[in-house]
Design an enzyme around this catalytic site. Structure first.
Site, short mmCIF file in Angstrom:
data_model
loop_
_atom_site.label_atom_id
_atom_site.label_comp_id
_atom_site.label_asym_id
_atom_site.label_seq_id
_atom_site.Cartn_x
_atom_site.Cartn_y
_atom_site.Cartn_z
N LYS A 78 0.85 -1.21 0.00
CA LYS A 78 0.00 0.00 0.00
C LYS A 78 0.88 1.25 0.00
O LYS A 78 1.92 1.28 0.67
CB LYS A 78 -0.91 -0.04 1.25
CG LYS A 78 -1.93 1.09 1.33
CD LYS A 78 -2.83 0.92 2.55
CE LYS A 78 -3.84 2.05 2.66
NZ LYS A 78 -4.74 1.88 3.83
N SER A 156 -9.81 2.40 3.07
CA SER A 156 -8.87 3.07 2.19
C SER A 156 -7.95 2.11 1.44
O SER A 156 -7.31 2.49 0.47
CB SER A 156 -8.01 4.03 3.01
OG SER A 156 -7.19 3.30 3.94
N SER A 180 -10.35 0.09 7.39
CA SER A 180 -9.76 0.18 6.05
C SER A 180 -9.08 -1.08 5.53
O SER A 180 -8.64 -1.11 4.39
CB SER A 180 -8.76 1.35 5.99
OG SER A 180 -9.45 2.57 5.97
#
Length: 493
Positions: A78, A156, A180
């Site tokens: 990420k 997210s 998330s």
């Protein structure tokens, strides 16, 4: 071996050790898939050259017999994790051009274990969002498709979820501040675990809300998450909130035996207007755990209804403090100044240009609740509510409950853009089942458990006792075995 990119981490590890496949072959299979998946917009920074180097080094380690479980496994990282010499933007314009001179502790742990980084994954800007629509790189698209719409992968960690669900990588790192990891995992039919706060180091992960953020793995199965989580964890003196506790062998704890375990079903999670499909899935999951030998107990978490408002005071307050460091002076984007502009104008213009709307909204909310006249009315009150929420969980666990079963999300994946003109609070309601866990610092996992009537995946959430991720993973393993979820998105991209 065909379809190497579709192997689970456990299968790939076993194949590598037997010599049936090499890390270079696995890595090339994933890189080929990534090249053809531009429509998903999951990968945003290419590190294929580094991946090939790491794969070659991993193959040498495997040959030498010095191979940890993750050695040679291709992963996506990420964009919130700082990776040395590689763009690390947190999906924000304000960090454009930023290449850290250091490695986050979690990625260093993964690389030390021999993992291969395929590239950096898209996400919501500064991890603020539940639909992956706030990224400077554009929206991530869910690989699941049931009609003409493009669906959200959740947020997210939407890039991580989409990449794993579409078989672009064998696993991915995510972060979870209010759901998330778990919400995007549920929306894409994969598994994701948020460990206990302090289990994974936060050092080198771009901060959103420091008392809530926690890194975790996202993968296809509970076993894969167990393998990955063990490599990610560990005490880190560079992070003052990192717990100095031994990391167990999580995979070895996956027996699937949950006879005599007590599973709590919280009555406060039965929300008004909750879709019947979610209600049914929850009831089915409860029955599965009961059939596996667990005792089902109705429990009460009375302060649940205050969790969302408390979270949306605390998280923006911490964000406004953390994001004050982005001023255009030392790194990232800097606004072009006009004659006569001073330092204040430079700060203002840089932030106006560099931050997206959702980040600005949360920074303003956070600054407001921390301001002199409102600190006690909002921030201090929210902190007191947080303590009550944490106490609710403590009382339930002290009464003998081993894990708590709830829905992971209030719906299946919705269409991109469908909430664009809605009240922001509607979007925030996506976190209704997940934020309590972050406020209390507990471990929690989302397991895919079924499809809705459109054919989209739905997940169930298990919440565990602090520091007992092994026990939680084992309960999740029993649920996974019983649910037998094997559905995959049909390739359209």
């Amino acid at each position: 071996m065909a379809d190497l990119n579709k192997l689970t981490i456990a299968e790939a590890r076993n194949a590598l050790r037997k010599g049936d496949v090499t890390s270079i072959e696995l890595t090339e299979a994933c890189l080929t898939q990534i090249e053809g998946a531009g429509a998903l917009n999951a990968f945003v920074h290419d590190t294929s050259d580094l991946a090939r180097e790491q794969a070659a080094a991993a193959d040498a380690r495997v040959k030498a017999g010095d191979a940890p479980d993750l050695c040679g496994i291709p992963l996506g990282i990420k964009d919130l994790f700082c990776t040395k010499g590689v763009p690390s933007q947190a999906a924000s314009g304000i960090l454009e051009g930023f290449r850290p001179e250091y490695e986050s502790t979690v990625t260093q742990n993964l690389f030390d274990a021999g993992a291969v980084m395929l590239g950096k994954l898209n996400m919501d800007e500064f991890a603020m969002g539940s639909s992956n629509e706030t990224s400077v790189y554009g929206n991530v698209v869910n690989p699941w498709k049931v009609d003409a719409r493009e669906l959200t992968p959740g947020g997210s960690s939407g890039g991580s979820a989409a990449a794993v669900a579409a078989d672009l990588c064998l696993g991915a790192t995510g972060t979870d501040t209010g759901g998330s990891i778990r919400q995007p995992a549920a929306f894409t039919g994969i598994t994701g675990i948020k460990p206990t706060y302090g289990r994974c180091s936060r050092w080198g992960i771009v901060a959103f809300a420091s008392s809530l953020d926690q890194a975790g793995p996202m993968a296809r199965t509970v076993r894969d998450c167990a393998i990955m989580l063990e490599a990610m964890c560990g005490h880190d003196p560079k992070d003052s909130t990192s717990a100095d506790l031994p990391v167990p062998d999580f995979e070895a704890m996956l027996s699937g035996d949950i006879k005599g375990k007590v599973i709590g079903i919280p009555r406060e999670y039965r929300m008004d207007g909750m879709p019947q499909e979610i209600e049914t899935l929850w009831a089915d999951g409860t029955a599965m755990l009961k059939d596996a030998g667990a005792e089902i107990r109705d429990i009460s978490l009375p302060h649940t209804k205050y969790a969302l408002p408390a979270y949306y005071v605390i998280a923006p307050a911490e964000a406004s403090s953390n994001l004050a460091r982005y001023d255009g002076v030392r790194y990232g984007h800097r606004s072009h100044l006009e004659q006569g502009d001073g330092i204040t104008e430079m700060y203002e213009k840089t932030r106006a240009e560099g931050f997206g709307d959702e980040v600005k909204r949360r920074v303003m909310v956070g600054t407001y609740v921390l301001s002199a006249g409102f600190y006690d009315a909002y921030y201090n009150r929210a902190r007191k509510v947080r303590t009550l929420i944490k106490r609710d969980f403590e009382q339930v666990f002290d009464a003998g409950v081993d894990a708590i079963l709830t829905p992971a999300t209030p719906s299946s994946a919705f269409g991109l853009g469908e909430m664009a003109n809605a009240d922001p609070v509607q979007m925030y309601l996506n976190d209704v089942f997940t934020v309590t866990v972050n406020l209390a610092g507990l471990p929690s996992i989302s397991v895919p458990a079924g499809l809705d009537k459109q054919g989209l995946p739905l997940g169930l959430q298990l919440i565990g006792r602090p520091w007992e991720e092994g026990d939680l993973l084992n309960t999740a393993y029993a649920l996974e075995q019983a649910a037998g979820f094997v559905a995959k998105p049909e390739k359209w991209w």
